[in-house]
Design a protein around this motif. Sequence first.
Motif, PDB file in Angstrom:
ATOM      1  N   THR A 276      -8.150 -18.067  64.731  1.00  0.00           N
ATOM      2  CA  THR A 276      -6.920 -18.161  65.243  1.00  0.00           C
ATOM      3  C   THR A 276      -6.763 -19.543  66.125  1.00  0.00           C
ATOM      4  O   THR A 276      -5.567 -19.898  66.463  1.00  0.00           O
ATOM      5  N   SER A 277      -7.799 -20.116  66.201  1.00  0.00           N
ATOM      6  CA  SER A 277      -7.853 -21.522  66.891  1.00  0.00           C
ATOM      7  C   SER A 277      -8.145 -22.784  66.001  1.00  0.00           C
ATOM      8  O   SER A 277      -8.152 -23.789  66.421  1.00  0.00           O
ATOM      9  N   ILE A 332       0.814 -22.839  69.153  1.00  0.00           N
ATOM     10  CA  ILE A 332       0.097 -23.800  68.581  1.00  0.00           C
ATOM     11  C   ILE A 332       1.145 -24.978  68.153  1.00  0.00           C
ATOM     12  O   ILE A 332       1.036 -26.318  68.475  1.00  0.00           O
TER      13      ILE A 332
END
Length: 612
Positions: A276-277, A332
């Motif tokens: 997710t990062s 993001i």
Amino acid sequence: MNRFYLKIIIFVASTISLMSQNSLEFKIARELSNFYWNGFFNFSISKNSFELYIYEKFSEMVVKTDRKFIRDDNDFKFKFYKGINQRFKTAFVINSISFSDEKLSGFSKASTNEILTGAKFYPFAKFGFSFLGGYKIDNQMGQRDKGWIYQISSDTAELLISNYHLKTNLNHSEDFIAPRKNVVSALNLMLWRSFAPEVESRVEFLAKRIKRDFYFYADTNLQKIYNVNFNLEGRDERTVSGLLILGYPLSNSLIFNVNFALNGRNIDKRIRYKTTSLYDSEIEEFNLITGADLSYETRRLKLRLGINYSERNEVHTPQRHELITESVFFRIKQNEEQKNNKSLRRIINGDISFNVSEDLTLGGMFYISLFRYDTPSSLNDDDRDELLQIFRIFLKMRFSNEIQVELPLDLNSQHLVYIFSTRSVNNNWNRILRFAPSVIFESGHVRNKASFSVLANYIVYDFESVASSVKSYVFRQFYLNDSILFPIFDKLNFEGSFQLTFSESGRLKWKEFKEKPALFISIGEYNLRLNYALNNMTRFSVGYRFFDEKRYKFVGLDKVLDSRITATGPTSKVEFESGKFKLNFEGWVERLKLGGKVNSLPNLNLNLTINL
């Protein structure tokens, strides 16, 4: 330091045995707790049907404090070509590069070694084509990858077409070092024509692609999900650029120049194992630079006036994958968009020089630049404008064949303005005024050069009256430098120099033009030396060096000594030069006194050059 000196002995022994080489350079230095050594070896020879080229460059730095840190760099190249006939050559190539730095964590060691063989083919007199293939071993972050590689290249010698010169180069290489793959491709074209020694028109084009894969440590989540210790980031960079320079003589004294450059770069960043990062992203960059200037030159007058315009645009775009939710991707995207920016710069500049007589020259220059930086994201408040103005006037006088005087006066002014109120408290004017005259006296073997400068720097914040977080301040400095060289006897001369620096800084009230001093620094350095020439090849020097730095704080308007550093000690120098051999050794002992502590530290510089 046994390892350090062992490397010195090994390098010297291995290179002295190659007595047909072109050049060898070797340097050793010690300064306080830092040790440096550098070596350079270059050899190329072409005889009958073969060509040989050897290149070696290395450096090492050792820092000894409470711990010892070592940094090593090494670059080695070996190329051998054997001619079968006038159009065909076989080739054998070895390349090795290594890097090590104990201060760094993670990417502290890396190396690449490759061996290739192939051929060069010349189907035409001014066109060549080569193919090399081989094997490569690459070490990165403790991971050892290996595999087959190949390189293709073609180039032309300088071609002459209707008074225009043309040169081209094309190369492509790929490394199949699983799990990584590296690709490098480049096309270069250059077309130019010279109208006069200083007047040329030129067109250049470059298309380039560099694709690399890099390891980085996997975090705990990545290790659990994929059972890996390292992740891979792929960086695929594509660049296309063009340059146009037109120079045209309007008359014997007047020349008009125009330049235009475009550069576009696209960078794709790809992550092998995503979370997710961790996600893929793309960066697009565009640069435009253009300008024109007019130059006029006669026997007594030189004049130039120019204008320039440049523009740069940068856009960051993240790529969503299946592990990222809509809300996470929104954050993001916001973070990436904060990096987007666009900048413009407009410049006008010029210079003039006029010979009033053979002994008097007047001149000056100016440079005015307006810079604008914009960020499209509403979350980024770094938008700003900057106005930079630089002016200089100078006067050069020759009173006699022995005495020259130069009187330059500089004025710099910069205004920084942030657009949004969240950062406008930092808006300020930065003004610098400097006067730096110098005098040179030279007669026979006697030479004296003296210079001094007076500098004043004022930084004034626009909203100081309403914001307590910023304070205007002033910095002033006086610098004096003098050196002299004169003979005592036929082979003995005296050389001396000294430097004095006095600087003061403090708070400033610009409107009242008042200041409150806060810090005063006094620095003095003196060097005295006797030089003796034994003969045309050998020279010796002995001397003494004294350095003194005092720092004062202000109590009201009174200066109070806060700290003092002194460094004193003898110096020596030996120079030997005979034909192709040159040796330079310089050593000094520094008795360093800081507060109540006294340390005596030896220092040295050793330079050896052999042209064979």
